[in-house]
Design a protein around this motif. Structure first.
Motif, mmCIF file in Angstrom:
data_model
loop_
_atom_site.group_PDB
_atom_site.id
_atom_site.type_symbol
_atom_site.label_atom_id
_atom_site.label_comp_id
_atom_site.label_asym_id
_atom_site.label_seq_id
_atom_site.Cartn_x
_atom_site.Cartn_y
_atom_site.Cartn_z
ATOM 1 N N TYR A 41 0.828 -1.207 0.000
ATOM 2 C CA TYR A 41 0.000 0.000 0.000
ATOM 3 C C TYR A 41 0.862 1.256 0.000
ATOM 4 O O TYR A 41 0.574 2.240 -0.709
ATOM 5 C CB TYR A 41 -0.929 -0.014 1.214
ATOM 6 C CG TYR A 41 -1.531 1.329 1.555
ATOM 7 C CD1 TYR A 41 -2.507 1.899 0.752
ATOM 8 C CD2 TYR A 41 -1.121 2.026 2.698
ATOM 9 C CE1 TYR A 41 -3.069 3.138 1.066
ATOM 10 C CE2 TYR A 41 -1.676 3.259 3.011
ATOM 11 C CZ TYR A 41 -2.636 3.811 2.204
ATOM 12 O OH TYR A 41 -3.183 5.035 2.508
ATOM 13 N N VAL A 44 1.964 2.943 -3.271
ATOM 14 C CA VAL A 44 1.003 3.556 -4.198
ATOM 15 C C VAL A 44 0.127 4.626 -3.537
ATOM 16 O O VAL A 44 -0.807 5.132 -4.162
ATOM 17 C CB VAL A 44 0.096 2.478 -4.844
ATOM 18 C CG1 VAL A 44 0.907 1.544 -5.721
ATOM 19 C CG2 VAL A 44 -0.667 1.688 -3.785
ATOM 20 N N ASN A 45 0.407 4.983 -2.297
ATOM 21 C CA ASN A 45 -0.543 5.802 -1.527
ATOM 22 C C ASN A 45 -0.257 7.298 -1.531
ATOM 23 O O ASN A 45 -0.793 8.042 -0.713
ATOM 24 C CB ASN A 45 -0.603 5.301 -0.082
ATOM 25 C CG ASN A 45 0.654 5.644 0.715
ATOM 26 O OD1 ASN A 45 1.678 5.999 0.139
ATOM 27 N ND2 ASN A 45 0.576 5.491 2.027
ATOM 28 N N ASN A 47 -1.279 9.814 -3.131
ATOM 29 C CA ASN A 47 -2.402 10.743 -3.250
ATOM 30 C C ASN A 47 -3.619 10.328 -2.428
ATOM 31 O O ASN A 47 -4.736 10.776 -2.692
ATOM 32 C CB ASN A 47 -2.792 10.890 -4.726
ATOM 33 C CG ASN A 47 -1.718 11.594 -5.533
ATOM 34 O OD1 ASN A 47 -1.283 12.684 -5.184
ATOM 35 N ND2 ASN A 47 -1.269 10.951 -6.593
ATOM 36 N N SER A 149 -10.720 10.473 -0.793
ATOM 37 C CA SER A 149 -9.897 9.455 -1.455
ATOM 38 C C SER A 149 -10.593 8.101 -1.356
ATOM 39 O O SER A 149 -11.420 7.883 -0.458
ATOM 40 C CB SER A 149 -8.516 9.352 -0.796
ATOM 41 O OG SER A 149 -7.854 10.597 -0.768
ATOM 42 N N CYS A 220 -13.916 6.280 -11.067
ATOM 43 C CA CYS A 220 -12.511 6.642 -11.279
ATOM 44 C C CYS A 220 -12.379 8.114 -11.656
ATOM 45 O O CYS A 220 -11.486 8.815 -11.156
ATOM 46 C CB CYS A 220 -11.889 5.764 -12.363
ATOM 47 S SG CYS A 220 -11.600 4.060 -11.851
ATOM 48 N N LYS A 225 -6.878 11.334 -9.267
ATOM 49 C CA LYS A 225 -5.634 10.738 -8.771
ATOM 50 C C LYS A 225 -5.765 10.181 -7.359
ATOM 51 O O LYS A 225 -4.861 9.495 -6.874
ATOM 52 C CB LYS A 225 -4.514 11.778 -8.789
ATOM 53 C CG LYS A 225 -4.087 12.201 -10.195
ATOM 54 C CD LYS A 225 -2.933 13.179 -10.127
ATOM 55 C CE LYS A 225 -2.453 13.560 -11.522
ATOM 56 N NZ LYS A 225 -1.315 14.530 -11.468
ATOM 57 N N ASN A 226 -6.901 10.459 -6.723
ATOM 58 C CA ASN A 226 -7.061 10.074 -5.319
ATOM 59 C C ASN A 226 -7.758 8.726 -5.165
ATOM 60 O O ASN A 226 -8.643 8.549 -4.324
ATOM 61 C CB ASN A 226 -7.833 11.171 -4.572
ATOM 62 C CG ASN A 226 -7.245 12.549 -4.784
ATOM 63 O OD1 ASN A 226 -7.911 13.429 -5.296
ATOM 64 N ND2 ASN A 226 -5.987 12.729 -4.433
ATOM 65 N N ILE A 228 -6.732 4.340 -5.513
ATOM 66 C CA ILE A 228 -5.755 3.283 -5.762
ATOM 67 C C ILE A 228 -6.442 1.931 -5.690
ATOM 68 O O ILE A 228 -7.558 1.818 -5.168
ATOM 69 C CB ILE A 228 -4.572 3.333 -4.768
ATOM 70 C CG1 ILE A 228 -5.073 3.080 -3.351
ATOM 71 C CG2 ILE A 228 -3.809 4.635 -4.891
ATOM 72 C CD1 ILE A 228 -3.952 2.840 -2.356
ATOM 73 N N SER A 260 -1.722 -1.047 -7.498
ATOM 74 C CA SER A 260 -1.423 -0.128 -8.584
ATOM 75 C C SER A 260 -2.296 1.107 -8.469
ATOM 76 O O SER A 260 -3.323 1.098 -7.779
ATOM 77 C CB SER A 260 -1.658 -0.806 -9.938
ATOM 78 O OG SER A 260 -1.302 0.042 -11.018
ATOM 79 N N THR A 261 -1.909 2.145 -9.159
ATOM 80 C CA THR A 261 -2.774 3.311 -9.328
ATOM 81 C C THR A 261 -3.572 3.208 -10.620
ATOM 82 O O THR A 261 -4.338 4.113 -10.948
ATOM 83 C CB THR A 261 -1.941 4.602 -9.354
ATOM 84 O OG1 THR A 261 -0.999 4.527 -10.427
ATOM 85 C CG2 THR A 261 -1.197 4.804 -8.043
ATOM 86 N N ASP A 262 -3.434 2.093 -11.344
ATOM 87 C CA ASP A 262 -4.040 1.901 -12.660
ATOM 88 C C ASP A 262 -4.990 0.715 -12.617
ATOM 89 O O ASP A 262 -4.560 -0.438 -12.429
ATOM 90 C CB ASP A 262 -2.930 1.667 -13.693
ATOM 91 C CG ASP A 262 -3.438 1.654 -15.121
ATOM 92 O OD1 ASP A 262 -4.365 0.886 -15.416
ATOM 93 O OD2 ASP A 262 -2.888 2.395 -15.957
#
Length: 315
Positions: A41, A44-45, A47, A149, A220, A225-226, A228, A260-262
């Protein structure tokens, strides 16, 4: 780590290979415990801040495959001002009403923290679907808009209708309000729903996957960006945690945790890991017989993420 690519989605696993252009980062650990969850975590955290929603599947009563509560509790202790969020269900089960849902939460051990049932009083908030394949907006649980978030903490597994349930399914169906929103995501008329014995009247196949992609895009886009994504690949039955005690016993060994953030990259990577597993046959069959890989190509068409990814082992 060399893994086999899941077919039919038009992207390619770039792990360990040369590639043209950019690749999303998907972090991976084979260890499934609180310490590893916290470790991955933190990669990738960047944001994640403010009032934090943690969307996970709390399961039907006594479900044998839901995420370990002690692991989630230790994880949440690292995230100030965080809360588990859920919505009621469209089907008549243990979480159809808020009263039944709260009783199920107690039975399943989600007692260490308040759970925000975001549509508890039929509250909704309409999120737009910008450039969607079918939907223009989706009715989400009304409280979702109260958070800064979102952590999508997913038990990756099979799914009766979707083929597999990854990060997309967790938010696409899980954040939609129990009645209006989930009817939209299932392509149903809220005023003319199929009966409990009319499963054949629920839209399936590629259309359902595209509706899920539309709904997931709305969430999304809202968080930007906030948001994950963490997929925990343990006790992966061919059935969702919606099946409760009736879920088939898993026939594939636990694999690990991805983060991931994706959203596209992480669900793609998890499918690739399934296709690479020696014991993945049953889960692959469930995915393919439901046309589940359409989830990935639909997200790609909606530009929800990068179909190229680099799998980064952290162990």
């Amino acid at each position: 780590m060399k893994i086999k690519q899941a077919p039919v989605i038009g992207s390619k696993n770039v792990t360990g290979e040369n590639f043209i252009g950019s690749a999303a980062k998907v972090y991976f650990t084979k260890k499934i415990d609180a310490e590893s969850l916290i470790k991955i975590y933190k990669l990738v955290n960047e944001n994640i801040f403010g009032k934090v929603a943690i969307k996970l599947h709390t399961g039907e009563k006594n479900g044998p495959n839901i995420l370990p509560r002690d692991m989630v509790q230790k994880f949440m202790a690292q995230i100030p001002d965080s809360k588990i969020v859920e919505c009621n269900t469209l089907y008549h089960g243990d979480r159809y009403t808020t009263e039944d849902h709260r009783e199920t939460l107690k039975i399943n051990g989600w007692t260490f923290s308040d759970v925000d049932i975001m549509d508890e009083n039929e509250e909704i908030v309409n999120f737009p679907v910008n450039g969607g394949l079918h939907l223009k907006e989706v009715a989400m649980g009304g409280h979702l808009a109260n958070y800064d978030s979102l952590i999508v903490l997913t038990h990756f597994k099979g799914h009766m209708m979707g083929g597999f349930g990854g990060s997309l399914k967790n938010i696409a169906i899980g954040c939609a309000s129990g009645h209006k929103g989930k009817a939209q995501v299932h392509g149903l008329d809220l005023n003319n729903l199929p009966g409990d014995d009319e499963d054949d009247k629920w839209p399936l196949g590629e259309y359902f996957m595209e509706l899920m992609a539309d709904s997931g895009k709305a969430t999304c886009d809202h968080f930007g960006k906030n948001i994950i994504f963490i997929n925990v690949m343990r006790r992966m039955s061919v059935d969702c945690d919606c099946a409760g005690v009736e879920a088939e016993e898993p026939t594939i060994a636990d694999i690990g945790i991805c983060a991931s953030t994706d959203i596209l990259a992480i669900d793609q990577a998890c499918c690739d890991l399934i296709y690479s597993a020696r014991d993945g046959k049953d889960l692959i069959e469930r995915i393919e017989t439901r046309q589940g890989l359409r989830q990935l190509s639909a997200m790609n068409e909606l530009k929800m993420g990068n179909p190229q990814y680099e799998l980064i082992e952290i162990d």
